[in-house]
Design an enzyme around this catalytic site. Structure first.
Site, PDB file in Angstrom:
ATOM      1  N   CYS A   1       0.816  -1.203   0.000  1.00  0.00           N
ATOM      2  CA  CYS A   1       0.000   0.000   0.000  1.00  0.00           C
ATOM      3  C   CYS A   1       0.857   1.262   0.000  1.00  0.00           C
ATOM      4  CB  CYS A   1      -0.942   0.010   1.200  1.00  0.00           C
ATOM      5  SG  CYS A   1      -0.105  -0.026   2.795  1.00  0.00           S
TER       6      CYS A   1
ATOM      7  N   HIS B   1      19.042  -0.043  -0.208  1.00  0.00           N
ATOM      8  CA  HIS B   1      17.640   0.369  -0.201  1.00  0.00           C
ATOM      9  C   HIS B   1      16.730  -0.820   0.100  1.00  0.00           C
ATOM     10  CE1 HIS B   1      13.913   2.350  -1.240  1.00  0.00           C
ATOM     11  NE2 HIS B   1      13.682   1.446  -2.176  1.00  0.00           N
TER      12      HIS B   1
END
Length: 475
Positions: free
Chosen positions: A50, A99
């Site tokens: 989301c 990352h």
């Protein structure tokens, strides 16, 4: 081959754009195969949550890889590459690894330290394995990311930041209507997010009702939290009795319309209703927010509050009271000590360095193998020529000559092959392997495709904006 991470997240894109990227399993499978069938991507993993849609890919060229991945993302969002470019982040090699590790550890989440993303990454990796879009390059990267994420949560106190968006959304709910203990809460959706929401509500003492398209799933979840199940047909009646509606389905369209909520509010005699919509795309009609007595908490609100806190902190020259800078510069709850975040970053840095060394050693292995194979072929050819020139040699003499020649070749190759493996672990070390390939005619990398470079530039835009370029690359 190089690792590339390209995507959009809550850090760069508004919720309205993230909604356009909403991906179910069939969409993700389609994207995975589109990626590996493109010109420059050999392996791919898609993490769709989301808060983000990011592609981690093994590519043969930086610009070509960015262009291929961007095309797939743009197609999924129903946009052009140019329209998408202001919101896209690009990370390359070490930056891509770091990352991914940060994402797995919850350091890059809207709620710093949340744990749900680790499970989402595990599911994304499992799907990519099932579809055979990850191979020798991405397997160790994904597996290391899962281990790093688990270790950060186990060995630091970063979990105290909050389990997920659910906790933050329910805190926001309690600020509206007070303690949830004894309140009737209706959860629509029985997937992983629904299960997390239901268990969190139950721990806060709420009375939980579960509704889902699949009755059996709703019943199982309800039983696990001491609640009860309800069918979607009964949604209007259940909503009329509820204090909180929390939705988190995987539907691609609206599940709860404004008319349904308006009807439920008509007989409540002023009793407020909090609607928590954690789905992407959203489950609840945006018009619900305009109804009297209805308070909506959704991803857009949470994102806006987060950015507002950042701006307020910047104006004061500090973050809001009780908060400090998080991993991505965002506010971090005071319950998370600065040394926990520092420890998490130290783990990620160390694990990134280890993985870099492993990947670079693996990268030079084909060069070493090709060099030794070439040498063996030359030796065999020369021994065959010697055999034809000196047919009188007996078997013992031939064997001794062969051993001598091979020892000489092995000694000549020993130092360069050992050194190229050692140097692979230092910055720019793979350049030595390239030099070895050039000197011995083992094959030289082709030039960058100009058309792909132009398209990649349209995605990355101004140098330094949402981009980690490879060392030595040209904009």
């Amino acid at each position: 081959m190089s690792l590339l991470a390209v995507g959009v997240s809550h850090r760069t894109a508004p919720v309205a754009l993230l909604e356009q990227f909403a991906m179910g399993v069939p969409d993700t499978v389609k994207a995975l195969h589109e990626l590996v069938e493109s010109d420059h991507v050999s392996e791919a993993l898609v993490l769709a949550t989301c808060n983000r849609v990011e592609v981690f890919a093994e590519v043969d060229r930086f610009h070509g890889g960015v262009a291929d991945v961007s095309r797939v993302l743009a197609r999924q969002a129903g946009a052009t590459v140019e329209e998408l470019s202001p919101y896209v982040t690009v990370h390359y090699e070490d930056q891509a690894v770091a990352h991914l590790f940060s994402v797995a550890a919850g350091l890059d989440s809207m709620v710093v330290g949340e744990t749900q993303v680790l499970g989402q990454l595990r599911a994304a990796y499992a799907l990519a394995r099932e579809e055979r879009t990850v191979g020798r390059a991405l397997h160790p990267v994904a597996q290391r990311a899962l281990r790093v994420g688990k270790r950060v949560h186990t060995d630091t106190g970063i979990d105290r930041a909050g389990a997920s968006l659910v906790s933050v959304a329910l805190d926001r709910t309690e600020s509206r209507i007070g303690d949830l203990a004894g309140r009737t809460t209706l959860v629509v959706g029985a997937g992983s997010m629904g299960a997390l929401a239901a268990s969190t509500l139950a721990r806060r003492g709420a009375s939980v009702v579960i509704s889902s398209r699949t009755t059996a799933s709703a019943e199982r979840l309800a039983e696990s939290v001491g609640g009860r199940a309800a069918t979607l047909v009964d949604l209007p009646a259940e909503l009329a009795a509820a204090d909180v509606l929390l939705t988190c389905t995987g539907a691609t369209g609206l599940v709860v319309g404004t008319d349904v909520v308006a009807a439920a509010m008509s007989g409540r005699t002023g009793r407020p209703l909090v609607v928590v919509d954690l789905a992407l795309p959203r489950d609840v009609d945006p018009g619900v927010a305009a109804l009297p007595g209805v308070h909506v908490v959704d991803l857009a609100l949470l994102q806006g509050e987060r950015h507002g806190a950042l701006l307020q902190g910047e104006r004061r020259g500090a973050f809001p009271e009780g908060e400090r800078a998080g991993a991505d510069g965002g506010p971090l709850p005071a319950s998370v000590a600065a040394d926990d975040v520092a420890a998490a970053h130290a783990m990620i840095e160390a694990e990134t360095a280890l993985l870099r060394a492993e990947r670079q050693a693996a990268a030079v292995a084909p060069t070493v193998s090709a060099l030794r194979s070439q040498a063996a072929d030359v030796v065999d050819a020369e021994l065959l020529r010697l055999s034809s020139r000196l047919p009188g040699l007996d078997a013992r003499e031939r064997a001794e000559i062969a051993r001598t020649v091979r020892r000489v070749v092995d000694k000549l190759l020993h130092e360069p092959t050992v050194r190229v493996k050692e140097l692979a672990g230092v910055p720019g070390g793979t350049d030595y392997a390239g030099a070895l390939r050039a000197l011995f005619g083992l094959g030289i990398d082709a030039e960058v495709d100009p058309e792909a470079a132009t398209l990649a530039e349209a995605v990355t835009g101004d140098p330094g904006t949402h981009l980690d370029r490879p060392a030595g690359s040209t904009p």
